[in-house]
Design a protein around this motif. Sequence first.
Motif, PDB file in Angstrom:
ATOM      1  N   HIS A 150       0.831  -1.197   0.000  1.00  0.00           N
ATOM      2  CA  HIS A 150       0.000   0.000   0.000  1.00  0.00           C
ATOM      3  C   HIS A 150       0.869   1.252   0.000  1.00  0.00           C
ATOM      4  N   TRP A 151       0.381   2.271  -0.689  1.00  0.00           N
ATOM      5  CA  TRP A 151       0.959   3.618  -0.707  1.00  0.00           C
ATOM      6  C   TRP A 151       2.232   3.732  -1.535  1.00  0.00           C
ATOM      7  N   GLN A 152       2.619   2.658  -2.206  1.00  0.00           N
ATOM      8  CA  GLN A 152       3.799   2.707  -3.063  1.00  0.00           C
ATOM      9  C   GLN A 152       3.387   2.941  -4.525  1.00  0.00           C
ATOM     10  N   GLY A 166      -1.483   0.248  -9.968  1.00  0.00           N
ATOM     11  CA  GLY A 166      -2.409  -0.872 -10.055  1.00  0.00           C
ATOM     12  C   GLY A 166      -3.853  -0.441  -9.911  1.00  0.00           C
ATOM     13  N   LEU A 167      -4.110   0.537  -9.043  1.00  0.00           N
ATOM     14  CA  LEU A 167      -5.459   1.066  -8.894  1.00  0.00           C
ATOM     15  C   LEU A 167      -5.881   1.835 -10.139  1.00  0.00           C
ATOM     16  N   ALA A 168      -4.952   2.620 -10.697  1.00  0.00           N
ATOM     17  CA  ALA A 168      -5.275   3.474 -11.844  1.00  0.00           C
ATOM     18  C   ALA A 168      -5.402   2.691 -13.144  1.00  0.00           C
ATOM     19  N   ARG A 169      -4.707   1.551 -13.238  1.00  0.00           N
ATOM     20  CA  ARG A 169      -4.669   0.787 -14.493  1.00  0.00           C
ATOM     21  C   ARG A 169      -5.528  -0.472 -14.448  1.00  0.00           C
ATOM     22  N   GLY A 224     -10.129  -0.460   2.354  1.00  0.00           N
ATOM     23  CA  GLY A 224      -9.377   0.673   2.857  1.00  0.00           C
ATOM     24  C   GLY A 224     -10.210   1.590   3.738  1.00  0.00           C
ATOM     25  N   PRO A 225      -9.554   2.589   4.349  1.00  0.00           N
ATOM     26  CA  PRO A 225     -10.215   3.472   5.312  1.00  0.00           C
ATOM     27  C   PRO A 225     -10.926   4.638   4.640  1.00  0.00           C
ATOM     28  N   ALA A 226     -11.786   5.280   5.406  1.00  0.00           N
ATOM     29  CA  ALA A 226     -12.510   6.445   4.902  1.00  0.00           C
ATOM     30  C   ALA A 226     -11.546   7.507   4.389  1.00  0.00           C
ATOM     31  N   TRP A 227     -10.445   7.717   5.111  1.00  0.00           N
ATOM     32  CA  TRP A 227      -9.506   8.750   4.683  1.00  0.00           C
ATOM     33  C   TRP A 227      -8.762   8.380   3.407  1.00  0.00           C
ATOM     34  N   GLY A 228      -8.900   7.131   2.967  1.00  0.00           N
ATOM     35  CA  GLY A 228      -8.238   6.702   1.737  1.00  0.00           C
ATOM     36  C   GLY A 228      -8.921   7.165   0.469  1.00  0.00           C
ATOM     37  N   SER A 229     -10.133   7.707   0.587  1.00  0.00           N
ATOM     38  CA  SER A 229     -10.846   8.139  -0.617  1.00  0.00           C
ATOM     39  C   SER A 229     -10.060   9.204  -1.377  1.00  0.00           C
ATOM     40  N   SER A 230      -9.358  10.067  -0.645  1.00  0.00           N
ATOM     41  CA  SER A 230      -8.572  11.105  -1.313  1.00  0.00           C
ATOM     42  C   SER A 230      -7.412  10.504  -2.096  1.00  0.00           C
ATOM     43  N   ALA A 231      -6.882   9.359  -1.634  1.00  0.00           N
ATOM     44  CA  ALA A 231      -5.789   8.704  -2.356  1.00  0.00           C
ATOM     45  C   ALA A 231      -6.265   8.191  -3.708  1.00  0.00           C
ATOM     46  N   LEU A 232      -7.470   7.651  -3.755  1.00  0.00           N
ATOM     47  CA  LEU A 232      -8.020   7.191  -5.025  1.00  0.00           C
ATOM     48  C   LEU A 232      -8.199   8.359  -5.986  1.00  0.00           C
ATOM     49  N   LYS A 233      -8.774   9.429  -5.491  1.00  0.00           N
ATOM     50  CA  LYS A 233      -9.029  10.584  -6.356  1.00  0.00           C
ATOM     51  C   LYS A 233      -7.736  11.168  -6.915  1.00  0.00           C
ATOM     52  N   ASP A 285      -9.736  16.588   4.464  1.00  0.00           N
ATOM     53  CA  ASP A 285      -8.693  15.560   4.407  1.00  0.00           C
ATOM     54  C   ASP A 285      -9.048  14.269   5.135  1.00  0.00           C
ATOM     55  N   VAL A 286      -9.894  14.353   6.158  1.00  0.00           N
ATOM     56  CA  VAL A 286     -10.183  13.178   6.985  1.00  0.00           C
ATOM     57  C   VAL A 286     -11.674  13.135   7.296  1.00  0.00           C
ATOM     58  N   LEU A 287     -12.101  12.037   7.906  1.00  0.00           N
ATOM     59  CA  LEU A 287     -13.475  11.905   8.364  1.00  0.00           C
ATOM     60  C   LEU A 287     -13.535  12.359   9.818  1.00  0.00           C
TER      61      LEU A 287
END
Length: 380
Positions: free
Chosen positions: A197-199, A205-208, A216-225, A290-292
């Motif tokens: 995770h986070w590498q 892998g998420l984008a392709r 994942g956690p609620a705060w992870g939504s920003s990582a996807l975006k 940034d967070v929930l």
Amino acid sequence: MTKPVALWNKTHPDVQVKFQAITSNFFPKLRAALTGKSGAPDITQVDYPNLTSTIVAGNLKDVTAETRDLKGEFAPAVWDQVVVDGKVYGVPQDIGTQVLYYRSDLFEKAGLAAPATWDAYREAAATLKKKYPKAYTTALPANGGIWLASLAWNAKAKWFTTDGGAWNVGLDDGPTEKVAAYWQSMLDKGYVKGDQHWQPTWFKGLARSTYLTWIGPAWGSSALKKNAPGLAGKWAIAPLPQWSRGERAPVYWGGSLTALTSATKKTGTALKFVKWLNTSTESAKLLAADVLPASERGQRVPALTRPDPYFGGQVPGEVFTVRGTASTPWTWGPTMTDTTNYLNDAMQSALNKSTTLPEAVRKVDRETVAQLKRKGLSVR
């Protein structure tokens, strides 16, 4: 934290807060400041997994009496995160509810709905592998110690409990064995792939479309975006799968509380700020970028109650805020940094096929017991 502190200082000229960000070696630096002759902070932020170890180190103030009026501001499962051995050690700031992010477009093409149970998730994994043979249902993270802990919690495991001043350690309990065997099976069948995770490779892998879900956690939504902007409208959010249909007990990955340090001599004014930071609408509007936010009031701010185009018009807050269900009691261990490192090493060994996940968690249980004893803690 920068914006809420700035707003507080602007609107409360009688009590000014100086904020300092620590970007590395946080807990050693906190301990050094508290044991020094000067420079100790009155307030500190602590992530929930490290709360118990920070208490054991003598770094935090018991604020049970001073926070009795705040309990009603939070869902019971959230308030439980700041309670250790019946005492309150801070006020919840943000919470990392575990959810299932999934590629709704590809699920729909495969004739699948979001799985509500782990059995359904495994069945979906088999279907997805046939439909998209080059893809994986998710990544099994080599650096996923806390991730695995949250899934054991989801299965009603109890890794750490206290009894008469002694610690009971149960990383090899029945629920954890069940979780470890489940993910070993997913790995053996080729439904999941080892990654970190986070590498950069994981983000790619998420984008392709290499990974079709992420637990994942609620705060992870920003990582996807941020890392898969081209997939806007193709990701959706569902509650975390459960072992029994109809359950929805919340579990968390990360999140933090705001605590008073053992060195503070300004309990009253410090708590005035801490309460405002974590329960006011004004602060929550800033934190929600940034967070929930952890408070009930904070989870009703517009950022969490309006449709999000990235998630196909879903209202994320409706999934992130788990209400009306009791969380399985959970206490983080007093040497959680060490336990997490043991888990990370064990998961990497399982991915290297030098062991299995069930064998790995049994080894981590033994290592954790030994570490508690080395720290001079009583273990039953």
